[in-house]
Scaffold this motif. Sequence first.
Motif, PDB file in Angstrom:
ATOM      1  N   SER A  64     -14.808  -2.116  15.366  1.00  0.00           N
ATOM      2  CA  SER A  64     -13.985  -3.025  14.661  1.00  0.00           C
ATOM      3  C   SER A  64     -12.570  -2.540  14.498  1.00  0.00           C
ATOM      4  N   ASP A  65     -12.123  -1.148  14.809  1.00  0.00           N
ATOM      5  CA  ASP A  65     -10.858  -0.553  14.646  1.00  0.00           C
ATOM      6  C   ASP A  65     -10.211  -0.116  15.744  1.00  0.00           C
ATOM      7  N   ARG A  70      -8.967   2.935  20.617  1.00  0.00           N
ATOM      8  CA  ARG A  70      -8.238   3.862  21.702  1.00  0.00           C
ATOM      9  C   ARG A  70      -8.433   5.323  21.631  1.00  0.00           C
ATOM     10  N   HIS A  71      -8.857   5.936  20.374  1.00  0.00           N
ATOM     11  CA  HIS A  71      -8.939   7.190  20.377  1.00  0.00           C
ATOM     12  C   HIS A  71     -10.403   7.579  21.169  1.00  0.00           C
ATOM     13  N   LEU A  72     -11.619   6.586  21.186  1.00  0.00           N
ATOM     14  CA  LEU A  72     -12.744   6.747  21.888  1.00  0.00           C
ATOM     15  C   LEU A  72     -12.491   6.855  23.343  1.00  0.00           C
ATOM     16  N   VAL A 106     -16.481 -10.749  15.034  1.00  0.00           N
ATOM     17  CA  VAL A 106     -15.592 -11.091  16.092  1.00  0.00           C
ATOM     18  C   VAL A 106     -14.935  -9.554  16.484  1.00  0.00           C
ATOM     19  N   ASP A 107     -14.360  -8.882  15.571  1.00  0.00           N
ATOM     20  CA  ASP A 107     -13.836  -7.614  15.785  1.00  0.00           C
ATOM     21  C   ASP A 107     -14.500  -6.510  16.355  1.00  0.00           C
ATOM     22  N   GLY A 112     -13.441  -5.336  20.151  1.00  0.00           N
ATOM     23  CA  GLY A 112     -13.612  -3.858  20.331  1.00  0.00           C
ATOM     24  C   GLY A 112     -14.020  -3.734  21.714  1.00  0.00           C
ATOM     25  N   THR A 113     -15.166  -4.466  22.217  1.00  0.00           N
ATOM     26  CA  THR A 113     -15.824  -4.367  23.501  1.00  0.00           C
ATOM     27  C   THR A 113     -14.685  -4.703  24.506  1.00  0.00           C
TER      28      THR A 113
END
Length: 247
Positions: A64-65, A70-72, A106-107, A112-113
Motif C-alpha cells: 500500500s506504500d 520501489r524498495h522491494l 485499492v492501494d 501496489g500490484t
Amino acid sequence: MQLQNQTALVTGSTSGIGREAALLLAAEGAFVIVSGRNPTKGADTVAAIEASGGRAKFVAADLSDLDSVRHLAEAAGEVDILVNNAGAFPFAPTLEQGLDTFTTLVDTNMRGTYFLTAAVAKTMAAKGAGSIVNVTTIAGLSGMGGTSVYGATKAAVDSLTHTWAVEFGGSGIRVNAVAPGHTKTDNVVDMIGEEAFEELGARVPLGRLASAREIAEVIVFLASPKASYITGVTLPADGGFMALGIA
C-alpha cells in the motif's frame, strides 16, 4: 527440478497461499524472495525453505506504500518469476464501506500490484523472458454480497492480466492469473468464522474448501515451463464453484 537457476519474487508470502507458493517454488529449484509486512513470519518462511534444502531471503514490503514498493523492486533486482499474491481483504457491504478501508484495498490490491509489476516487467523485458502470476479471486468474477471493493480491485487485476499479456508478450513475458475459490487460510477463517466457512465449502461441487497448497500448485504450474504457451488467462481454482452460476 524445473526452476533451477531462476529467481522468484512472491509478495504476501509470509502466510497462507503465498507461503505455500514460496515453498513449492523453492522445491522446484528457484531462489525465492519472500516478501511481506511481518519480519518474524518472513524469517519463519525462509527458515522452512532452507530446512527443506531450498534458498530464500526475506524483503519486508507494504504494497500500500509506493516507497516500499520501489524498495522491494530494487532489492529484488532481476527476477524470472513474479507472483503478485499480497492483498488486503477486509470485507464490507457497500453501505457500510469506509473510506480508509476502501483506500487500503485499492492501494494494496491494485496500485501496489500495478507499479511493482511495471518495475519487474521492465527488467524481464530487458532479458526477453519472464512469468508473472497474479492471485485474484472468484469474487472478482462473480457477484458476492459484501465484497464490493475487494472484488472490484481483484477484477481490475484480472483486466490488467489480459492487458499485460498483450503488452509484454512480445518481450517473452507470460502473464496469467489464478482466481482462488473458498480457500482455508488462517486469515480468512479468522474473519468469517470456521463453521460458516466450512458451510461455504460444502456448497461447491467438490464439496469442500481448498487448501492453500492446492492453490499454490496452480500458481507454480502457470509460472513454470509446463505452461509455456499459456498467457492472458485467469484460471479459477474453485472446486467448480463458478460452474454453478451462482454467488
